[in-house]
Design an enzyme around this catalytic site. Structure first.
Site, PDB file in Angstrom:
ATOM      1  N   ARG A 175       3.259  -0.515  10.260  1.00 32.06           N
ATOM      2  CA  ARG A 175       4.414  -0.501  11.167  1.00 32.06           C
ATOM      3  C   ARG A 175       4.778  -1.844  11.794  1.00 32.06           C
ATOM      4  O   ARG A 175       5.979  -2.122  11.952  1.00 32.06           O
ATOM      5  CB  ARG A 175       4.203   0.602  12.224  1.00 32.06           C
ATOM      6  CG  ARG A 175       4.351   1.981  11.614  1.00 32.06           C
ATOM      7  CD  ARG A 175       3.738   3.076  12.460  1.00 32.06           C
ATOM      8  NE  ARG A 175       2.288   3.058  12.390  1.00 32.06           N
ATOM      9  CZ  ARG A 175       1.503   3.968  12.947  1.00 32.06           C
ATOM     10  NH1 ARG A 175       2.036   4.966  13.627  1.00 32.06           N
ATOM     11  NH2 ARG A 175       0.193   3.886  12.830  1.00 32.06           N
ATOM     12  N   ASP A 184     -13.189  15.245  -2.743  1.00 30.63           N
ATOM     13  CA  ASP A 184     -13.264  16.597  -3.309  1.00 30.63           C
ATOM     14  C   ASP A 184     -14.571  16.688  -4.093  1.00 30.63           C
ATOM     15  O   ASP A 184     -15.383  15.761  -4.033  1.00 30.63           O
ATOM     16  CB  ASP A 184     -12.031  16.846  -4.213  1.00 30.63           C
ATOM     17  CG  ASP A 184     -11.651  18.327  -4.270  1.00 30.63           C
ATOM     18  OD1 ASP A 184     -12.560  19.169  -4.401  1.00 30.63           O
ATOM     19  OD2 ASP A 184     -10.450  18.633  -4.202  1.00 30.63           O
ATOM     20  N   LYS A 219      -7.131   8.192  -0.639  1.00 36.09           N
ATOM     21  CA  LYS A 219      -8.317   8.669   0.112  1.00 36.09           C
ATOM     22  C   LYS A 219      -8.863   9.958  -0.489  1.00 36.09           C
ATOM     23  O   LYS A 219      -8.974  10.987   0.185  1.00 36.09           O
ATOM     24  CB  LYS A 219      -7.962   8.875   1.582  1.00 36.09           C
ATOM     25  CG  LYS A 219      -7.508   7.623   2.305  1.00 36.09           C
ATOM     26  CD  LYS A 219      -7.428   7.868   3.803  1.00 36.09           C
ATOM     27  CE  LYS A 219      -7.029   6.647   4.573  1.00 36.09           C
ATOM     28  NZ  LYS A 219      -5.629   6.257   4.457  1.00 36.09           N
ATOM     29  N   LYS A 237       0.841  -1.192   0.000  1.00 39.67           N
ATOM     30  CA  LYS A 237       0.000   0.000   0.000  1.00 39.67           C
ATOM     31  C   LYS A 237       0.879   1.247   0.000  1.00 39.67           C
ATOM     32  O   LYS A 237       1.741   1.426   0.853  1.00 39.67           O
ATOM     33  CB  LYS A 237      -0.890  -0.006   1.245  1.00 39.67           C
ATOM     34  CG  LYS A 237      -1.851   1.181   1.304  1.00 39.67           C
ATOM     35  CD  LYS A 237      -2.848   1.022   2.432  1.00 39.67           C
ATOM     36  CE  LYS A 237      -2.459   1.697   3.715  1.00 39.67           C
ATOM     37  NZ  LYS A 237      -2.374   3.144   3.684  1.00 39.67           N
ATOM     38  N   ASP A 239      -3.459   4.297  -1.745  1.00 40.73           N
ATOM     39  CA  ASP A 239      -4.385   4.800  -0.716  1.00 40.73           C
ATOM     40  C   ASP A 239      -4.364   6.327  -0.679  1.00 40.73           C
ATOM     41  O   ASP A 239      -3.812   6.927   0.238  1.00 40.73           O
ATOM     42  CB  ASP A 239      -3.960   4.194   0.634  1.00 40.73           C
ATOM     43  CG  ASP A 239      -4.983   4.427   1.718  1.00 40.73           C
ATOM     44  OD1 ASP A 239      -6.150   4.733   1.394  1.00 40.73           O
ATOM     45  OD2 ASP A 239      -4.622   4.298   2.903  1.00 40.73           O
ATOM     46  N   THR A 284      -9.466   4.408  11.169  1.00 38.95           N
ATOM     47  CA  THR A 284      -9.284   3.580  12.367  1.00 38.95           C
ATOM     48  C   THR A 284      -8.584   4.333  13.501  1.00 38.95           C
ATOM     49  O   THR A 284      -8.485   3.829  14.606  1.00 38.95           O
ATOM     50  CB  THR A 284      -8.492   2.299  12.024  1.00 38.95           C
ATOM     51  OG1 THR A 284      -7.426   2.652  11.153  1.00 38.95           O
ATOM     52  CG2 THR A 284      -9.365   1.284  11.353  1.00 38.95           C
TER      53      THR A 284
HETATM   54  O1  C5P Z   1       1.252   1.357  10.495  1.00 40.62           O
HETATM   55  P1  C5P Z   1      -0.197   0.956  10.506  1.00 40.62           P
HETATM   56  O2  C5P Z   1      -0.397  -0.554  10.525  1.00 40.62           O
HETATM   57  O3  C5P Z   1      -1.007   1.677  11.560  1.00 40.62           O
HETATM   58  O4  C5P Z   1      -0.740   1.447   9.078  1.00 40.62           O
HETATM   59  C1  C5P Z   1      -2.108   1.459   8.755  1.00 40.62           C
HETATM   60  C2  C5P Z   1      -2.272   2.046   7.407  1.00 40.62           C
HETATM   61  O5  C5P Z   1      -3.649   1.971   7.053  1.00 40.62           O
HETATM   62  C3  C5P Z   1      -1.879   3.517   7.283  1.00 40.62           C
HETATM   63  O6  C5P Z   1      -1.252   3.659   6.024  1.00 40.62           O
HETATM   64  C4  C5P Z   1      -3.189   4.289   7.318  1.00 40.62           C
HETATM   65  O7  C5P Z   1      -3.165   5.438   6.505  1.00 40.62           O
HETATM   66  C5  C5P Z   1      -4.158   3.269   6.717  1.00 40.62           C
HETATM   67  N1  C5P Z   1      -5.572   3.398   7.092  1.00 40.62           N
HETATM   68  C6  C5P Z   1      -6.009   3.376   8.400  1.00 40.62           C
HETATM   69  N2  C5P Z   1      -7.349   3.507   8.683  1.00 40.62           N
HETATM   70  C7  C5P Z   1      -8.245   3.632   7.680  1.00 40.62           C
HETATM   71  C8  C5P Z   1      -7.794   3.650   6.354  1.00 40.62           C
HETATM   72  C9  C5P Z   1      -6.446   3.503   6.094  1.00 40.62           C
HETATM   73  O8  C5P Z   1      -5.196   3.211   9.306  1.00 40.62           O
HETATM   74  N3  C5P Z   1      -9.547   3.676   7.954  1.00 40.62           N
END
Ligand code: C5P
Length: 226
Positions: A205, A63, A60, A31, A58, A115
């Site tokens: 992460r 607009d 998102k 992603k 991603d 999230t």
């Molecule tokens: O590092 P981590 O596991 O928290 O990464 C989660 C990824 O998912 C990030 O790139 C974040 O932008 C994305 N994301 C999210 N919640 C959402 C949509 C996308 O955490 N609802």
């Protein structure tokens, strides 16, 4: 099918290419998000595509309908597997975006509630519904309009599956393998997310910051098939 989508959230192109190669065969997709796209744009995405791994872009998008449709048009030529846009951009925005990808392989997936947000964050924005009801409302709208699927937390995946049926892709970020949460609020383990009905889990992460990203991805994958 490997359901892991690894979020490569960095501006370092070499690191992204290194990780995309290292994770080849260990995850289903990588992603790329706003951070990477702001730093490297379409040419950066093309570089990663050379690693022969499907890309989840991603961005998102959110607009006015015309701007989003034109942006989707520009992204379409990059050959990414999935592109995201915010469902709260509304029906017209979503429909115009969909009309652009009609007949192509690119899938549009809607972001419900991030999230990193909880009920109090929604309240502050004047949204009186609880997170779960808001996510379900968005998911049903996305399904009605014809989006390929949605992004929500694992905590809502089961209800979304019940409401939207099986022919609708559910992607869940906020995945944690241990007790750390970083900036995420609505988290679950990989297994919890998959058993709640997710098709894909987004893991950033916990893989990218580990000493061996390939091993971490493999361990997550094994924890899902055992
Ligand atoms: O590092 P981590 O596991 O928290 O990464 C989660 C990824 O998912 C990030 O790139 C974040 O932008 C994305 N994301 C999210 N919640 C959402 C949509 C996308 O955490 N609802």
């Amino acid at each position: 099918m490997n359901p892991i989508i690894c979020a490569l959230d960095t501006q370092d192109l070499n690191k992204v290419v290194f990780l995309a190669n290292a994770l080849h065969g260990k995850v289903g997709m990588v992603k790329l998000g706003l951070e990477f796209f702001a730093a490297h744009g379409p040419s950066g995405v093309r570089e990663v595509a050379k690693c022969n791994i499907p890309i989840f872009l991603d961005l998102k998008l959110h607009d006015i309908p015309n701007t989003v449709a034109k942006t989707v048009e520009a992204i379409k030529v990059l050959g990414v597997e999935i592109l995201t846009l915010h469902i709260n951009g509304g029906t017209k925005m979503l429909k115009e975006a969909l009309s652009v990808v009609k007949g192509t392989k690119m899938k549009l997936v809607g972001v419900t509630v991030l999230t990193s947000m909880g009920n109090e964050d929604l309240n502050e924005l004047g949204v009186t519904k609880e997170v779960k009801s808001q996510v379900i409302l968005f998911a049903k709208l996305a399904k009605k309009i014809g989006l390929h699927g949605i992004v929500c937390s694992a905590l809502e995946a089961q209800e979304v599956r019940q409401e939207c049926g099986k022919d609708f892709t559910i992607i869940t970020p906020g995945i944690r393998v241990n007790s750390g949460h970083d900036d995420q609020k609505r988290t679950a383990t990989p297994k919890e997310a998959m058993s709640s009905g997710a098709d894909y889990i987004v893991v950033g992460r916990p893989i990218t910051k580990s000493d061996s990203p390939a091993n971490s991805a493999e361990l997550i994958w094994k924890s899902l098939i055992n």
